[in-house]
Design a protein around this motif. Structure first.
Motif, PDB file in Angstrom:
ATOM      1  N   PRO A 251      21.751  88.301  17.512  1.00  0.00           N
ATOM      2  CA  PRO A 251      22.356  89.223  18.483  1.00  0.00           C
ATOM      3  C   PRO A 251      23.664  88.659  19.046  1.00  0.00           C
ATOM      4  CG  PRO A 251      20.484  88.083  19.466  1.00  0.00           C
ATOM      5  CD  PRO A 251      20.501  87.698  18.019  1.00  0.00           C
ATOM      6  N   GLY A 252      24.790  89.135  18.551  1.00  0.00           N
ATOM      7  CA  GLY A 252      26.088  88.711  19.050  1.00  0.00           C
ATOM      8  C   GLY A 252      26.468  87.301  18.664  1.00  0.00           C
ATOM      9  N   ARG A 253      25.784  86.713  17.693  1.00  0.00           N
ATOM     10  CA  ARG A 253      26.098  85.342  17.305  1.00  0.00           C
ATOM     11  C   ARG A 253      25.638  85.078  15.883  1.00  0.00           C
ATOM     12  NH1 ARG A 253      22.009  85.372  21.234  1.00  0.00           N
ATOM     13  NH2 ARG A 253      20.097  84.231  20.720  1.00  0.00           N
TER      14      ARG A 253
ATOM     15  N   ARG B  98      21.844  96.402  15.736  1.00  0.00           N
ATOM     16  CA  ARG B  98      21.382  95.337  14.842  1.00  0.00           C
ATOM     17  C   ARG B  98      20.371  95.865  13.832  1.00  0.00           C
ATOM     18  NH1 ARG B  98      18.536  91.582  17.286  1.00  0.00           N
ATOM     19  NH2 ARG B  98      18.509  92.479  19.386  1.00  0.00           N
TER      20      ARG B  98
ATOM     21  N   SER C  97      25.192  93.390  19.281  1.00  0.00           N
ATOM     22  CA  SER C  97      24.138  92.782  20.095  1.00  0.00           C
ATOM     23  C   SER C  97      23.032  93.748  20.489  1.00  0.00           C
ATOM     24  CB  SER C  97      24.739  92.155  21.359  1.00  0.00           C
ATOM     25  OG  SER C  97      25.442  93.123  22.108  1.00  0.00           O
ATOM     26  N   SER C  98      23.290  95.057  20.516  1.00  0.00           N
ATOM     27  CA  SER C  98      22.245  95.987  20.927  1.00  0.00           C
ATOM     28  C   SER C  98      21.165  96.079  19.854  1.00  0.00           C
ATOM     29  CB  SER C  98      22.829  97.370  21.194  1.00  0.00           C
ATOM     30  OG  SER C  98      23.107  98.039  19.979  1.00  0.00           O
TER      31      SER C  98
ATOM     32  N   TRP D 206      22.649  85.832  10.963  1.00  0.00           N
ATOM     33  CA  TRP D 206      23.211  86.718  11.984  1.00  0.00           C
ATOM     34  C   TRP D 206      22.139  87.089  12.999  1.00  0.00           C
ATOM     35  CZ3 TRP D 206      26.660  90.928   9.190  1.00  0.00           C
ATOM     36  CH2 TRP D 206      27.701  90.278   8.531  1.00  0.00           C
TER      37      TRP D 206
ATOM     38  N   THR E 115      29.345  91.025  12.996  1.00  0.00           N
ATOM     39  CA  THR E 115      28.582  89.850  13.430  1.00  0.00           C
ATOM     40  C   THR E 115      28.371  89.835  14.933  1.00  0.00           C
ATOM     41  OG1 THR E 115      30.504  88.392  13.761  1.00  0.00           O
ATOM     42  CG2 THR E 115      29.594  88.524  11.536  1.00  0.00           C
ATOM     43  N   ARG E 116      29.189  90.559  15.685  1.00  0.00           N
ATOM     44  CA  ARG E 116      29.085  90.515  17.148  1.00  0.00           C
ATOM     45  C   ARG E 116      28.198  91.618  17.716  1.00  0.00           C
ATOM     46  NH1 ARG E 116      34.780  89.334  16.781  1.00  0.00           N
ATOM     47  NH2 ARG E 116      35.341  91.419  17.557  1.00  0.00           N
TER      48      ARG E 116
ATOM     49  N   LEU F 268      21.687  78.738  22.585  1.00  0.00           N
ATOM     50  CA  LEU F 268      21.970  79.897  21.742  1.00  0.00           C
ATOM     51  C   LEU F 268      21.180  79.915  20.438  1.00  0.00           C
ATOM     52  CD1 LEU F 268      25.862  79.998  22.141  1.00  0.00           C
ATOM     53  CD2 LEU F 268      24.217  81.614  23.127  1.00  0.00           C
TER      54      LEU F 268
ATOM     55  N   ALA G  88      29.754  82.801  18.657  1.00  0.00           N
ATOM     56  CA  ALA G  88      29.097  83.610  19.669  1.00  0.00           C
ATOM     57  C   ALA G  88      30.137  84.292  20.536  1.00  0.00           C
ATOM     58  CB  ALA G  88      28.167  82.743  20.537  1.00  0.00           C
ATOM     59  N   VAL G  89      29.761  85.417  21.089  1.00  0.00           N
ATOM     60  CA  VAL G  89      30.605  86.111  22.056  1.00  0.00           C
ATOM     61  C   VAL G  89      30.661  85.272  23.323  1.00  0.00           C
ATOM     62  CG1 VAL G  89      30.827  88.198  23.459  1.00  0.00           C
ATOM     63  CG2 VAL G  89      30.016  88.356  21.090  1.00  0.00           C
TER      64      VAL G  89
END
Length: 408
Positions: free
Chosen positions: A201-203, A354, A349-350, A199, A346-347, A240, A221-222
């Motif tokens: 950041p956002g992916r 995280r 991102s901050s 896992w 899982t999404r 990515l 991924a987002v």
């Protein structure tokens, strides 16, 4: 008494499981698949113990267990390779009654198709539901070769189900979750690695060995809906994930750009009022599309199929379909929601979100793998109705090889 007739619309894993379970229960089954051949869209699939036990009801469980190629432990990692949590085969089997099998979808489809009578599967055969039927009349399906009437129609035609739209025309369709997934299969890298899901950041990225010396990899991924990747999907995956831990770069180097599958993730916007109408039953993604983050999409379709067949073996179709909805709608709604919660994790991102996620997972890992496996409590330990009666079916199809694997 004439053999009852069933038409299954859709030749994926859920539709084929329904066909096998109904055939095993004495139905005359026809599977209508729009594609010109049973070449499933996808790469790998995880089948948890709940799905394996469902397959045991008509004797296919051990054959599926023999498909798994993963015989090692795994876990959850960060992009730099640090472990967040570890799981073990022993802990998973002890908690859920068996390990998780990871196999190629084509192998599972082929195994199920081989259990049906010759001529039961019609490929290149698009179908439309023209009459859902009623207690006093059969359902009707239209195909290019003419109409088919049946005491039962099973809508197993996926996320964008035309059968669902015909039964519930005003109901909202599955919605885009904001994430897209990629799937690919490549030769196994020469440098060993443990199975993992990672896992970032956002992916996320996952890698699991298959039995034939290849590796199944998946990524998420987002992304905007229906986005087009500049330079192609492999270039996007390199952007990515190209600097993530081994074996991710090696897998990307081995990937065939033409063989990378990309699909936007959709989930049920609002539960259906029922999974049946007239003489028609919906199952799998047609009934309850879900995020893939619990690995339960295919498993729940398999559960649907065997519960439907069991209900039809114990009651008249009208009563059986009502019982099918009663059993399956609450359970699948709960699994859809649980999958969505994991997908949201899982999404993140901050950096702060995280960091909190990492701290929580690290703490859970210190308490042991049983805590890490709790996400599947009440899901992977499910058992099919009338399970004791199906032990003879499993014994009738022995296999010399079973898997002792588990998923990360």
């Amino acid at each position: 008494m004439a053999q009852p007739r069933a038409v299954v619309i859709g030749g994926g894993i859920g539709g084929l499981t329904a066909a096998c379970a109904l055939h095993h229960a004495g139905w005359n089954v026809t599977v209508l698949e729009r594609a010109p051949a049973l070449e499933p869209v996808g790469a790998g699939i995880a089948l948890a113990p709940n799905a394996q036990r469902a397959l045991d009801t008509f004797g296919a469980g051990d054959a599926v267990r023999a498909l798994s190629g993963w015989q090692a432990d795994g876990g959850l990692r960060l992009p730099d390779g640090r472990w967040l949590s570890r799981t073990s085969n022993e802990a998973a089997a002890r908690r859920f009654g068996g390990p998780v099998v990871v196999a190629h979808r084509a192998d599972v489809v082929g195994l199920l198709a081989a259990r049906l009578p010759e001529g039961a599967i019609r490929t290149g055969s698009p179908a439309a539901l023209t009459d859902p039927g009623a207690p006093d009349r059969p359902a009707r399906v239209t195909t290019p070769d003419g109409d088919l009437e049946a005491e039962l129609v099973v809508g197993a035609d996926g996320i964008h189900s035309a059968v669902r739209a015909a039964l519930f025309p005003g109901h909202p369709a599955p919605r885009y979750t904001g994430a897209t997934v990629w799937r690919l299969v490549v030769p196994r890298p020469t440098t060993p690695f443990p199975a993992h899901e990672t896992w970032g950041p956002g992916r996320l990225w996952g890698t699991v060995p298959l039995r034939d010396g290849r590796v199944y990899a998946y990524a998420q991924a987002v992304a905007p809906a229906r986005a087009v990747s500049p330079g192609g999907e492999l270039a996007q995956l390199r952007r990515l994930f190209g600097d993530w831990h081994h074996p991710v770069p090696d897998i990307l180097d081995a990937a065939d750009p033409a063989a990378i599958l990309r699909n936007d993730v959709h989930t049920t916007a609002r539960p259906l009022p029922a999974f049946h109408r007239g003489r028609v039953a919906l199952l799998g993604d047609a009934a309850h599309a879900m995020a893939p983050n619990l690995g339960q999409g295919g498993c729940q379709a398999i559960e649907d199929a065997v519960v439907l067949a069991h209900a039809l073996a114990t009651a008249a179709p009208h009563d059986a379909l009502g019982e099918y909805t009663r059993q399956r709608l609450p359970r699948t709604t709960a699994v859809v929601r649980r999958s969505a919660r994991v997908a949201r994790l899982t999404r993140l991102s901050s950096p702060l979100a995280r960091a909190l996620r990492t701290a929580a997972l690290t703490t859970a890992n210190r308490l042991g793998p049983r805590v890490a496996l709790r996400g599947l409590d009440g899901v992977a330990d499910w058992r099919p109705p009338g399970e004791d009666r199906h032990r003879d079916a499993r014994a009738a199809f022995p296999t010399s090889q079973t898997s002792s694997s588990t998923t990360p």
